[in-house]
Design a protein around this motif. Structure first.
Motif, PDB file in Angstrom:
ATOM      1  N   ALA A 195       0.935  -1.301  -0.027  1.00  0.00           N
ATOM      2  CA  ALA A 195      -0.054   0.013  -0.077  1.00  0.00           C
ATOM      3  C   ALA A 195       0.922   1.190  -0.335  1.00  0.00           C
ATOM      4  N   ARG A 196       1.917   1.174   0.750  1.00  0.00           N
ATOM      5  CA  ARG A 196       2.713   2.418   0.863  1.00  0.00           C
ATOM      6  C   ARG A 196       3.329   2.538  -0.482  1.00  0.00           C
ATOM      7  N   ALA A 197       3.996   1.347  -1.139  1.00  0.00           N
ATOM      8  CA  ALA A 197       4.473   1.485  -2.511  1.00  0.00           C
ATOM      9  C   ALA A 197       3.401   2.098  -3.374  1.00  0.00           C
ATOM     10  N   LEU A 216      -7.534   5.565  -2.863  1.00  0.00           N
ATOM     11  CA  LEU A 216      -8.390   5.554  -1.614  1.00  0.00           C
ATOM     12  C   LEU A 216      -8.241   4.377  -0.750  1.00  0.00           C
ATOM     13  N   GLU A 217      -8.397   3.377  -1.516  1.00  0.00           N
ATOM     14  CA  GLU A 217      -8.555   1.966  -0.977  1.00  0.00           C
ATOM     15  C   GLU A 217      -7.180   1.554  -0.535  1.00  0.00           C
ATOM     16  N   ARG A 218      -6.147   1.980  -0.984  1.00  0.00           N
ATOM     17  CA  ARG A 218      -4.887   1.509  -0.706  1.00  0.00           C
ATOM     18  C   ARG A 218      -4.490   2.446   0.792  1.00  0.00           C
ATOM     19  N   SER A 219      -5.066   3.616   0.598  1.00  0.00           N
ATOM     20  CA  SER A 219      -4.565   4.553   2.002  1.00  0.00           C
ATOM     21  C   SER A 219      -5.601   3.772   3.323  1.00  0.00           C
ATOM     22  N   ARG A 220      -6.789   3.198   2.764  1.00  0.00           N
ATOM     23  CA  ARG A 220      -7.891   2.750   3.796  1.00  0.00           C
ATOM     24  C   ARG A 220      -6.958   1.695   4.563  1.00  0.00           C
ATOM     25  N   SER A 221      -6.290   0.689   3.648  1.00  0.00           N
ATOM     26  CA  SER A 221      -5.641  -0.488   3.963  1.00  0.00           C
ATOM     27  C   SER A 221      -4.344   0.284   5.210  1.00  0.00           C
ATOM     28  N   LEU A 447      -4.066  14.526  -1.565  1.00  0.00           N
ATOM     29  CA  LEU A 447      -5.480  14.840  -1.038  1.00  0.00           C
ATOM     30  C   LEU A 447      -6.224  13.415  -0.743  1.00  0.00           C
ATOM     31  N   VAL A 448      -6.163  12.792  -1.551  1.00  0.00           N
ATOM     32  CA  VAL A 448      -7.315  11.539  -1.627  1.00  0.00           C
ATOM     33  C   VAL A 448      -6.724  10.618  -0.567  1.00  0.00           C
ATOM     34  N   ALA A 449      -5.307  10.436  -0.412  1.00  0.00           N
ATOM     35  CA  ALA A 449      -4.562   9.659   0.350  1.00  0.00           C
ATOM     36  C   ALA A 449      -4.892  10.051   1.900  1.00  0.00           C
ATOM     37  N   CYS A 450      -5.349  11.076   2.306  1.00  0.00           N
ATOM     38  CA  CYS A 450      -5.775  11.422   3.456  1.00  0.00           C
ATOM     39  C   CYS A 450      -7.195  11.080   3.777  1.00  0.00           C
ATOM     40  N   GLY A 451      -7.968  10.802   2.929  1.00  0.00           N
ATOM     41  CA  GLY A 451      -9.433  10.492   2.791  1.00  0.00           C
ATOM     42  C   GLY A 451      -9.933   9.612   4.217  1.00  0.00           C
ATOM     43  N   PRO A 452      -9.343   8.211   3.979  1.00  0.00           N
ATOM     44  CA  PRO A 452      -9.907   7.469   5.270  1.00  0.00           C
ATOM     45  C   PRO A 452      -9.174   7.876   6.789  1.00  0.00           C
ATOM     46  N   TRP A 453      -8.331   8.713   6.570  1.00  0.00           N
ATOM     47  CA  TRP A 453      -7.749   9.433   8.252  1.00  0.00           C
ATOM     48  C   TRP A 453      -8.857   9.764   9.023  1.00  0.00           C
ATOM     49  N   PRO A 454      -8.884   9.504  10.331  1.00  0.00           N
ATOM     50  CA  PRO A 454      -9.800  10.191  11.186  1.00  0.00           C
ATOM     51  C   PRO A 454      -9.618  11.998  10.989  1.00  0.00           C
ATOM     52  N   SER A 455     -10.594  12.505  10.904  1.00  0.00           N
ATOM     53  CA  SER A 455     -10.439  14.087  10.675  1.00  0.00           C
ATOM     54  C   SER A 455      -9.758  14.520  11.786  1.00  0.00           C
ATOM     55  N   GLY A 456      -8.609  15.308  11.446  1.00  0.00           N
ATOM     56  CA  GLY A 456      -7.498  15.961  12.478  1.00  0.00           C
ATOM     57  C   GLY A 456      -8.045  17.458  12.897  1.00  0.00           C
ATOM     58  N   GLY A 457      -7.237  18.170  13.123  1.00  0.00           N
ATOM     59  CA  GLY A 457      -7.385  19.389  13.723  1.00  0.00           C
ATOM     60  C   GLY A 457      -6.112  20.357  13.507  1.00  0.00           C
ATOM     61  N   GLN A 458      -5.988  21.204  12.352  1.00  0.00           N
ATOM     62  CA  GLN A 458      -4.964  22.070  12.120  1.00  0.00           C
ATOM     63  C   GLN A 458      -4.473  23.040  13.268  1.00  0.00           C
ATOM     64  N   VAL A 459      -3.206  23.206  13.672  1.00  0.00           N
ATOM     65  CA  VAL A 459      -2.537  23.981  14.638  1.00  0.00           C
ATOM     66  C   VAL A 459      -2.525  25.312  13.868  1.00  0.00           C
ATOM     67  N   ALA A 460      -3.502  26.258  14.043  1.00  0.00           N
ATOM     68  CA  ALA A 460      -3.231  27.549  13.865  1.00  0.00           C
ATOM     69  C   ALA A 460      -2.688  28.672  14.784  1.00  0.00           C
ATOM     70  N   PRO A 461      -1.691  29.198  14.737  1.00  0.00           N
ATOM     71  CA  PRO A 461      -1.360  30.154  16.049  1.00  0.00           C
ATOM     72  C   PRO A 461      -2.242  31.329  16.083  1.00  0.00           C
ATOM     73  N   ALA A 462      -3.083  31.474  17.192  1.00  0.00           N
ATOM     74  CA  ALA A 462      -3.811  32.485  17.255  1.00  0.00           C
ATOM     75  C   ALA A 462      -3.117  33.595  18.213  1.00  0.00           C
ATOM     76  N   THR A 463      -3.539  34.619  18.364  1.00  0.00           N
ATOM     77  CA  THR A 463      -2.696  35.941  18.930  1.00  0.00           C
ATOM     78  C   THR A 463      -2.727  35.355  20.429  1.00  0.00           C
ATOM     79  N   PRO A 464      -1.737  35.206  21.105  1.00  0.00           N
ATOM     80  CA  PRO A 464      -1.491  34.733  22.455  1.00  0.00           C
ATOM     81  C   PRO A 464      -2.307  35.329  23.377  1.00  0.00           C
ATOM     82  N   GLN A 465      -2.767  34.874  24.439  1.00  0.00           N
ATOM     83  CA  GLN A 465      -3.504  35.310  25.328  1.00  0.00           C
ATOM     84  C   GLN A 465      -2.631  35.536  26.833  1.00  0.00           C
ATOM     85  N   GLY A 466      -3.048  36.326  27.712  1.00  0.00           N
ATOM     86  CA  GLY A 466      -2.350  36.270  29.012  1.00  0.00           C
ATOM     87  C   GLY A 466      -0.873  37.123  29.003  1.00  0.00           C
TER      88      GLY A 466
END
Length: 539
Positions: A195-197, A216-221, A447-466
């Motif tokens: 699948a990697r190959a 997509l099927e290869r990425s799912r495996s 793009l399609v290789a990420c299709g089967p992966w659980p939806s993640g969360g992008q790290v977007a640096p916000a204006t620091p607080q505190g």
């Protein structure tokens, strides 16, 4: 690179994978073995981090351009000498230490929770490397390095950076590299080899919806096998996890403020740490961060445009040189090679063959390292003449056994929220093939290789607080194949106190590769002074 089925299936080498799910997976995956560590035995500093909170940081200086003082290092995990091993690894990777530079290198480990929200998942262990000049005092301030998952583990990246640092910087700091999750000693290697190959070998002729569905099927495996082995830990390979690991290292080192250099997607993780811990920020350099305002497919589109621009720099450097092995038009030469390999792969021995897709992967990977462009030019010319061994060697650290492909895939997919269907990916492939003739279709396949992966969360640096954030240097390179220069601009804006440095050069990581950038970063690291206005450095 297409591979014979006789190669062994090597699995992820992390010891301590937690829970019944992992035990069941190991039973199901009989015959899968963890590879031996190449590091000398070292003591582990506990199974989990101490529960005590990190020491409070001093208030930020009143001078708006002044950076916090660099604290002496008083504590930390044990390190065992591994100088010969690391230097040999650098030489094998094509980045030896320059003549005349002597380094002393120690290797250690940091133990962190696999997921701070899931104690049941147990610990993860990250490789550390400490690099100093021989005879350096033990209490020199620490300069932590967080590298790019597509290039190498951060621990080795620290040694490579230390080999290039100006003498005053190396004499002032001890450089400490911390591996990103899934890289270096703690290598993620869980995908089925076939699948990697398939993903690595997918060529520019595979842009239609049916071909995207097959990928997509290869990425799912891959996801299925990795989940069987890792369970809930599969989603921990992301920038947010690395940002947590940076804070864990600061606590372990006993520092109120941390000095840090992040490179490539390591800069993304470092930016997330900066935003989350502004009161702990010391002298920080974010070198080549991506655009935190973008998610898929806009992010891949921007990065692909940057890669095409970087290839133009690569081609121009070759064509204007005294003896370019790719001839007067390197882009046309590479395009002809890729088109030919799309029809017939080039045998490279042991039942393996070099495909068009693998060739494009090798090119795009090496574009980030201009010091290795001559090596890439020669390998491409040899492949055009019928010898693909050189390109196969260049690709091996990414897609071969014990390669970086799995960690890079997991990190990229986990750091995005949007998933593309085969139809959407095919539409992008048709559009991008016109606009980005070398890398457009491959980008849509990613793009399609990420299709089967659980939806993640992008790290977007916000204006620091505190707590007030001291100035943070943000470096952007004009022709960086892994991030558009706008990534540095947006990161500096979102942090609120980012000091932007634009370098009109090429490759991933501007420091320490040009006198102008070296001078700006040197003033920050040695004198504690950040530029009051944006800086533009010539190529």
């Amino acid at each position: 690179m297409r591979r014979s089925t006789g190669h062994p299936r090597v699995r992820w080498s992390r010891r301590g994978a937690a829970g019944l799910v992992v035990l069941l997976a190991l039973a199901l995956l009989a015959g899968c073995a963890a590879g031996p560590s190449q590091r000398p035995p070292v003591a582990v500093r506990g199974e989990l981090l101490p529960a005590a909170p990190p020491p409070p940081a001093a208030q930020a200086p009143a001078d708006p351009d002044r950076l916090p003082e660099a604290e002496p290092l008083r504590s930390g995990p044990p390190f065992a000498d591994c100088t010969d091993d690391v230097l040999a690894g650098l030489a094998a990777a094509g980045t030896p230490v320059p003549e005349g530079r002597t380094l002393r290198i120690g290797c250690g480990r940091l133990t962190v929770p696999a997921d701070r929200n899931r104690p049941d998942l147990g610990p993860a262990r990250l490789g550390l490397t400490k690099v100093t000049a021989p005879g350096a005092p033990a209490d020199l301030p620490a300069l932590v390095v967080l590298g790019d998952t597509g290039v190498d583990g951060s621990a080795r990246a620290a040694a490579r950076l230390a080999a290039q640092l100006p003498d005053p910087v190396l004499q002032r700091y001890q450089v400490i590299g911390m591996d990103r999750r899934g890289t270096g000693e703690d290598l993620l290697d869980c995908a089925p080899a076939d699948a990697r190959a398939a993903l690595l070998d997918a060529g520019p002729e595979r842009g239609d919806e049916a071909a995207m569905s097959a990928l997509l099927e290869r990425s799912r495996s891959i996801v299925q096998d990795c989940y069987l082995l890792l369970g809930g830990q599969l989603t921990s390979f992301k920038a947010a996890g690395s940002a947590d690991d940076v804070e864990a290292l600061r606590t372990t080192l006993g520092l109120a403020r941390l000095n840090l250099i992040g490179v490539g997607d390591g800069a993304d993780a470092a930016a997330g740490w900066v935003a989350g811990h502004p009161g702990a920020v010391g002298r920080v350099v974010l070198d080549g961060p991506g655009d935190p305002t973008l998610d898929e497919p806009a992010r891949t589109e921007a990065v692909t445009a940057a890669a095409e621009s970087a290839f133009d720099a690569f081609a121009g450097a070759c064509a204007t040189g005294p003896d370019c092995p790719l001839g007067p038009d390197p882009r046309a030469s590479v395009r002809r090679l890729v088109d030919r390999l799309s029809g017939t792969a080039l045998p490279v021995g042991d039942g393996d063959s070099l495909t068009a897709g693998a060739t494009l992967r090798a090119v795009r990977t090496l574009l980030s390292q201009p010091s290795r462009w001559p090596e890439l030019q020669t390998a491409l010319a040899q492949a055009d003449a019928g010898d693909g061994a050189g390109l196969a060697r260049l690709l091996a650290p990414l897609g071969g056994p014990q390669g970086r492909f799995d960690a890079a895939l997991a990190t990229r997919c986990n750091d995005s929220r949007v998933r593309a269907t085969p139809g959407e990916a095919a539409a992008r492939a048709a559009d991008w093939d016109e606009r980005f003739p070398l890398f457009g279709v491959a980008a849509a396949q990613d793009l399609v290789a990420c299709g089967p992966w659980p939806s993640g969360g992008q790290v977007a640096p916000a204006t620091p607080q505190g707590s007030a954030l001291p100035p943070v240097l943000v470096l952007g390179t004009a022709q960086d194949p892994r991030a558009p220069q706008s990534g540095a601009e947006r990161t500096a804006e979102q942090l609120g106190n980012g000091r932007l440095v634009r370098w009109e050069g090429a490759g991933t990581g501007a420091y320490p590769r040009t006198p102008c950038v070296n001078a700006v970063v040197g003033r920050a690291l040695l004198e504690g002074r950040a530029p009051a206005e944006p800086v533009v450095c010539p190529p």
